[in-house]
Design an enzyme around this catalytic site. Sequence first.
Site, PDB file in Angstrom:
ATOM      1  N   SER A 153      14.862 -16.248 -63.222  1.00 32.87           N
ATOM      2  CA  SER A 153      15.400 -16.891 -64.420  1.00 32.87           C
ATOM      3  C   SER A 153      16.937 -16.897 -64.389  1.00 32.87           C
ATOM      4  O   SER A 153      17.528 -17.471 -63.478  1.00 32.87           O
ATOM      5  CB  SER A 153      14.854 -16.197 -65.665  1.00 32.87           C
ATOM      6  OG  SER A 153      15.103 -16.956 -66.821  1.00 32.87           O
ATOM      7  N   HIS A 168       6.514 -18.483 -67.608  1.00 31.58           N
ATOM      8  CA  HIS A 168       7.841 -17.990 -67.234  1.00 31.58           C
ATOM      9  C   HIS A 168       7.802 -16.560 -66.690  1.00 31.58           C
ATOM     10  O   HIS A 168       8.666 -16.186 -65.905  1.00 31.58           O
ATOM     11  CB  HIS A 168       8.778 -18.067 -68.445  1.00 31.58           C
ATOM     12  CG  HIS A 168      10.225 -17.854 -68.089  1.00 31.58           C
ATOM     13  ND1 HIS A 168      10.926 -18.709 -67.265  1.00 31.58           N
ATOM     14  CD2 HIS A 168      11.103 -16.878 -68.449  1.00 31.58           C
ATOM     15  CE1 HIS A 168      12.166 -18.275 -67.127  1.00 31.58           C
ATOM     16  NE2 HIS A 168      12.295 -17.164 -67.843  1.00 31.58           N
ATOM     17  N   ASP A 195       5.753 -23.121 -67.711  1.00 32.46           N
ATOM     18  CA  ASP A 195       6.941 -22.370 -68.138  1.00 32.46           C
ATOM     19  C   ASP A 195       7.567 -23.091 -69.331  1.00 32.46           C
ATOM     20  O   ASP A 195       7.997 -24.241 -69.206  1.00 32.46           O
ATOM     21  CB  ASP A 195       7.928 -22.292 -66.975  1.00 32.46           C
ATOM     22  CG  ASP A 195       9.078 -21.338 -67.221  1.00 32.46           C
ATOM     23  OD1 ASP A 195       9.462 -21.161 -68.388  1.00 32.46           O
ATOM     24  OD2 ASP A 195       9.601 -20.786 -66.231  1.00 32.46           O
TER      25      ASP A 195
END
Length: 246
Positions: free
Chosen positions: A98, A224, A194
């Site tokens: 991320s 995610h 996600d």
Amino acid sequence: MKFLDTPQGRRIAYNQTEGQGPTILFCSGLKSDMEGTKAVHLEAWAQEKGYPFVRFDYSGHGISSGEFAEGAIGDWHEDTLAIVDQVIDGPIIVVGSSMGGWQALLLAKARPERIAGMVTIAAAPDFTEDGYWASFTDDQKASLETEGHVAIPSEYDEDYIITKRLIEEGRSRLVLRDPLSLPFPVRFLQGTEDTAVPTATAVRLLEHAEGDDIRLTLVKGADHRFSDPECLALIAKSVKIVLARQ
């Protein structure tokens, strides 16, 4: 667990295990820490395979010094550089999750001679601008200006406090507006379900990055977190592929 004092006066917690070959460096996501499922799982895999591994907490995260709301992308980039410059010797396989994917890309720009390969998981480059700022309402933008911050809900934690500094400082760290050279093996991983980082971001990154060995793998149905057994196995497999292509 060890601690490193950075040139900026921050105290960064990290864990380092020894081994042979390039060091695998794990960069966590926003408001995540080095005790996360992906970091710990990959460390165990590296130990089993005999590779050196480092995971750490950015300032304002985990047990490192500082407050999250006071930090910005550049601060966490400086923390990453301190780990690379003062803790790790030799080549690095950087793994970024991320926001850590953005950090991995910033690291590749700042220390290109140190990076031997890269794996990202739901990489979120430029999210302060293309995610937060682009989605803010006029009221939120006004609140950012007058109050210095806005609160946005998170499905993973308490509300995120997004500061004016995070947005403005992030603009000096954008990586999708200028050439992005990744001249080493790169594997981008992305889940199609996600809700924090859209698949379009992964495709944009793939199209924007320059390099001869770059691949994007989409996992249908993955979210995610990207932390179920199949996703964790894919992360390790991707690191193994990158290591094998040295």
